[in-house]
Design an enzyme around this catalytic site. Structure first.
Site, PDB file in Angstrom:
ATOM      1  N   LYS A 163     -14.098   7.160  -4.022  1.00  8.31           N
ATOM      2  CA  LYS A 163     -13.208   6.337  -6.081  1.00  8.31           C
ATOM      3  C   LYS A 163     -14.529   5.990  -6.365  1.00  8.31           C
ATOM      4  CE  LYS A 163     -11.983   2.377  -5.880  1.00  8.31           C
ATOM      5  NZ  LYS A 163     -10.560   1.191  -5.842  1.00  8.31           N
ATOM      6  N   ASN A 195       0.893  -1.272   0.254  1.00  9.23           N
ATOM      7  CA  ASN A 195       0.190   0.007  -0.421  1.00  9.23           C
ATOM      8  C   ASN A 195       1.014   1.180  -0.516  1.00  9.23           C
ATOM      9  OD1 ASN A 195      -2.545  -1.243  -0.287  1.00  9.23           O
ATOM     10  ND2 ASN A 195      -3.728  -0.405   2.074  1.00  9.23           N
ATOM     11  N   CYS A 237      -8.042   2.878   3.980  1.00  8.69           N
ATOM     12  CA  CYS A 237      -6.561   1.928   3.834  1.00  8.69           C
ATOM     13  C   CYS A 237      -5.704   3.000   3.178  1.00  8.69           C
ATOM     14  CB  CYS A 237      -6.275   1.152   2.411  1.00  8.69           C
ATOM     15  SG  CYS A 237      -7.902  -0.528   2.824  1.00  8.69           S
TER      16      CYS A 237
HETATM   17  P1  NAD Z   1     -15.305  -1.700   8.206  1.00  9.08           P
HETATM   18  O1  NAD Z   1     -14.861  -0.265   9.341  1.00  9.08           O
HETATM   19  O2  NAD Z   1     -15.906  -1.660   7.237  1.00  9.08           O
HETATM   20  O3  NAD Z   1     -15.301  -2.701   9.043  1.00  9.08           O
HETATM   21  C1  NAD Z   1     -14.925  -3.009  10.126  1.00  9.08           C
HETATM   22  C2  NAD Z   1     -15.970  -4.121  10.900  1.00  9.08           C
HETATM   23  O4  NAD Z   1     -15.142  -4.455  12.464  1.00  9.08           O
HETATM   24  C3  NAD Z   1     -16.811  -3.038  11.532  1.00  9.08           C
HETATM   25  O5  NAD Z   1     -18.280  -3.416  10.632  1.00  9.08           O
HETATM   26  C4  NAD Z   1     -16.967  -3.357  12.992  1.00  9.08           C
HETATM   27  O6  NAD Z   1     -18.377  -3.305  13.744  1.00  9.08           O
HETATM   28  C5  NAD Z   1     -16.513  -4.616  13.411  1.00  9.08           C
HETATM   29  N1  NAD Z   1     -16.007  -4.663  14.568  1.00  9.08           N
HETATM   30  C6  NAD Z   1     -15.133  -3.507  14.735  1.00  9.08           C
HETATM   31  N2  NAD Z   1     -15.213  -3.659  16.490  1.00  9.08           N
HETATM   32  C7  NAD Z   1     -15.547  -5.520  17.339  1.00  9.08           C
HETATM   33  C8  NAD Z   1     -15.497  -6.406  17.576  1.00  9.08           C
HETATM   34  N3  NAD Z   1     -14.421  -6.354  18.676  1.00  9.08           N
HETATM   35  N4  NAD Z   1     -16.484  -7.102  17.486  1.00  9.08           N
HETATM   36  C9  NAD Z   1     -16.916  -7.563  16.341  1.00  9.08           C
HETATM   37  N5  NAD Z   1     -16.798  -6.864  15.282  1.00  9.08           N
HETATM   38  C10 NAD Z   1     -16.421  -5.575  15.510  1.00  9.08           C
HETATM   39  O7  NAD Z   1     -13.493  -2.147   8.018  1.00  9.08           O
HETATM   40  P2  NAD Z   1     -13.443  -2.492   6.220  1.00  9.08           P
HETATM   41  O8  NAD Z   1     -12.686  -1.738   5.475  1.00  9.08           O
HETATM   42  O9  NAD Z   1     -13.714  -3.963   5.923  1.00  9.08           O
HETATM   43  O10 NAD Z   1     -11.299  -2.921   6.844  1.00  9.08           O
HETATM   44  C11 NAD Z   1     -11.278  -3.741   7.820  1.00  9.08           C
HETATM   45  C12 NAD Z   1      -9.919  -4.511   7.802  1.00  9.08           C
HETATM   46  O11 NAD Z   1      -9.508  -4.756   6.803  1.00  9.08           O
HETATM   47  C13 NAD Z   1      -8.569  -2.739   8.010  1.00  9.08           C
HETATM   48  O12 NAD Z   1      -8.002  -3.263   8.613  1.00  9.08           O
HETATM   49  C14 NAD Z   1      -8.000  -2.145   6.892  1.00  9.08           C
HETATM   50  O13 NAD Z   1      -7.440  -1.214   6.866  1.00  9.08           O
HETATM   51  C15 NAD Z   1      -8.139  -3.908   5.656  1.00  9.08           C
HETATM   52  N6  NAD Z   1      -8.609  -3.710   4.847  1.00  9.08           N
HETATM   53  C16 NAD Z   1      -9.635  -2.882   4.404  1.00  9.08           C
HETATM   54  C17 NAD Z   1      -9.670  -2.789   2.932  1.00  9.08           C
HETATM   55  C18 NAD Z   1     -10.479  -1.793   2.340  1.00  9.08           C
HETATM   56  O14 NAD Z   1     -10.601  -1.405   0.614  1.00  9.08           O
HETATM   57  N7  NAD Z   1     -11.502  -1.421   3.048  1.00  9.08           N
HETATM   58  C19 NAD Z   1      -9.217  -3.632   2.058  1.00  9.08           C
HETATM   59  C20 NAD Z   1      -7.998  -4.097   2.307  1.00  9.08           C
HETATM   60  C21 NAD Z   1      -8.031  -4.476   3.901  1.00  9.08           C
END
Ligand code: NAD
Length: 443
Positions: free
Chosen positions: A325, A213, A265
């Protein structure tokens, strides 16, 4: 296989739905009850092409279910994917409190062998912390060791807007683990995708994600810096990028000049990697500069608007695009939202249109700029947004902005001026149609 997904957001929901679609039984868990209630009704709370159909189809077949109960879902599963958010703290350091809380919950729920997989983007050495946290609970006697466990890192590379395609046809899958058993399970799980797989240790897998990234962010800031040189010299960034990208060592993707990167991200992962390097005693000044160039790119855009309208105060600016995006409703760290705030600060009025992100933007901007509610109108389409504007700005490159009736658009504008922050239009064509047009690096 029985799989538990903890954290049913952009990554967790796509991962869960796709694994279910491959024939696994998937239990998705989230602490957000509203989100889970909505998913139980088959209503997906985010916009991601094809996702709602996939979720509903797999729910019907009994392969995908949703709950707020970590314990029960972990008990029923062998593989546990941790997909919770890892946001930036004020210092830029990743906030891993949700991840730690989840690791403790998993430990308390173990009734047989579990493979715990980090899919969230995490700093190097997080895998060790997860293992240590669970081991400590066992050692303290708080939990009886049943069946043992392994930890693996399996970072996610999907892009919002094409997440299902990216999951099903990845460039590569990265598996980091020190355990033969974990490796075998994950290779078996991913076998149907027939994708190239890199198997390595946990720390290398964790670094692969942050390094990837950071590298992509660097490519964007690099081409944005070149676009400034193009602006100053009269060269055309589109041609420069094409000529550069044809070299296979460079490649064409992520060489598109614009208003800078955003989303949930890149900005956070860049901050995290800078912070991790600092902690390890290395000043990653290259990445600090990437971040600085990215932030300056918004000022570049504001300057271009003032080149067309002179004083921004009192002017009405039509905004095309609010999401960070196209093909997503995600506005986390969205450059368009930052730019609207900068325009507000300069006294502009906004007419904005986005095909999917209007509601989230409305809520966010109302929270961030409570005094500006009357200064922004959310419009029903691009033409509505153009009505009576002193200048149009393209901030997100949704396809529908590329195929407009420009004669109609021109009539609706008070002043036929366009700042194309995504370089989606042809400057010559715009000029021929009577627009005053400024792109990025395309004087
Ligand atoms: P998001 O905020 O959309 O989803 C995270 C979810 O986790 C939320 O629904 C939240 O309610 C839940 N959560 C938080 N604490 C919790 C707990 N204690 N128990 C149960 N659920 C809980 O985030 P995302 O965009 O899906 O990203 C998640 C991870 O993946 C991050 O580390 C991010 O950097 C990585 N990531 C994201 C992308 C992307 O495009 N969004 C791509 C690759 C990697």
């Amino acid at each position: 296989m029985n799989i538990c997904i903890i954290g049913t957001g952009y990554v967790g929901l796509v991962t869960g739905a796709c694994f279910a679609d491959l024939g696994n039984r998937v239990f998705c868990v989230d602490s957000d009850r509203k989100k889970i209630d909505s998913l139980k009704r088959g209503v997906v709370p985010i916009y991601e092409p094809g996702l709602e159909e996939m979720v509903r189809g797999n729910m019907k077949k009994g392969r995908l279910s949703f709950s707020t109960n970590i314990k029960e879902s972990v008990k029923k599963s062998t593989i546990i994917f941790i997909c919770v958010g890892t946001p930036s703290a004020e210092s830029g350091e990743p906030d891993l409190t949700a991840l730690e809380a989840v690791a403790r919950e998993i430990a308390k729920s173990m009734n047989s062998y579990k493979l715990i997989v980090e899919k969230s983007t995490v700093p190097v050495e997080t895998g060790e912390w997860v293992k240590r946290t669970i081991d400590t609970l066992f050692a303290s006697g708080a939990k009886k060791r049943e069946g043992g466990f392994d930890v693996a890192s399996n970072p996610e590379f999907l892009r919002e807007g094409s997440a299902i395609k990216d999951f099903k046809h990845p460039d590569r899958i990265v598996i980091g683990t020190g355990s033969e058993k974990a490796k075998k399970i994950l290779l078996e799980l991913y076998k149907p995708l027939k994708a190239p797989i890199v198997v390595t240790d946990i720390k290398s897998a964790e670094i692969i994600k942050h390094a990837s990234n950071s590298f992509l962010s660097m490519k964007i800031s690099f081409i944005n810096a070149i676009s400034v040189v193009c602006d100053k010299t009269g060269a055309d960034i589109k041609k420069v990028a094409r000529g550069m990208g044809m070299d296979k060592r460079i490649g064409t993707s992520f060489l598109e000049a614009g208003i800078g990167f955003g989303g949930s991200c890149f900005p956070k992962d860049l901050d995290a990697f800078i912070h991790i390097a600092d902690r390890l005693g290395y000043n990653f000044s290259l990445l600090r500069e990437v971040k600085k160039i990215n932030s300056e790119q918004k000022n570049v855009l504001i300057h271009k608007i003032s080149q067309l309208v002179w004083n921004i105060a009192g002017k009405t600016i039509g905004v095309f695009g609010l999401s960070f995006k196209p093909d997503t409703d995600d506005i986390r760290n969205s450059p368009p939202i930052d730019i609207i705030r900068m325009l507000f600060a300069r006294g502009a009025k906004i007419r904005a249109y986005d095909p999917k992100a209007a509601q989230k933007s409305r809520d966010t901007l109302a929270r961030l700029c409570p005094g500006k509610k009357k200064e922004i109108v959310y419009c029903k389409d691009a033409y509505d947004a153009a009505k009576g504007c002193d200048c149009l700005v393209v901030l997100t490159d949704w396809n529908e902005f590329k195929e407009l009736d420009f004669a109609k658009l021109k009539k609706l504008l008070k002043n036929p001026a366009i700042v194309d922050g995504r370089n989606i239009y042809d400057p010559e064509m715009m000029k021929k149609m009577g627009f005053t047009y400024i792109g990025i690096g395309r004087r």
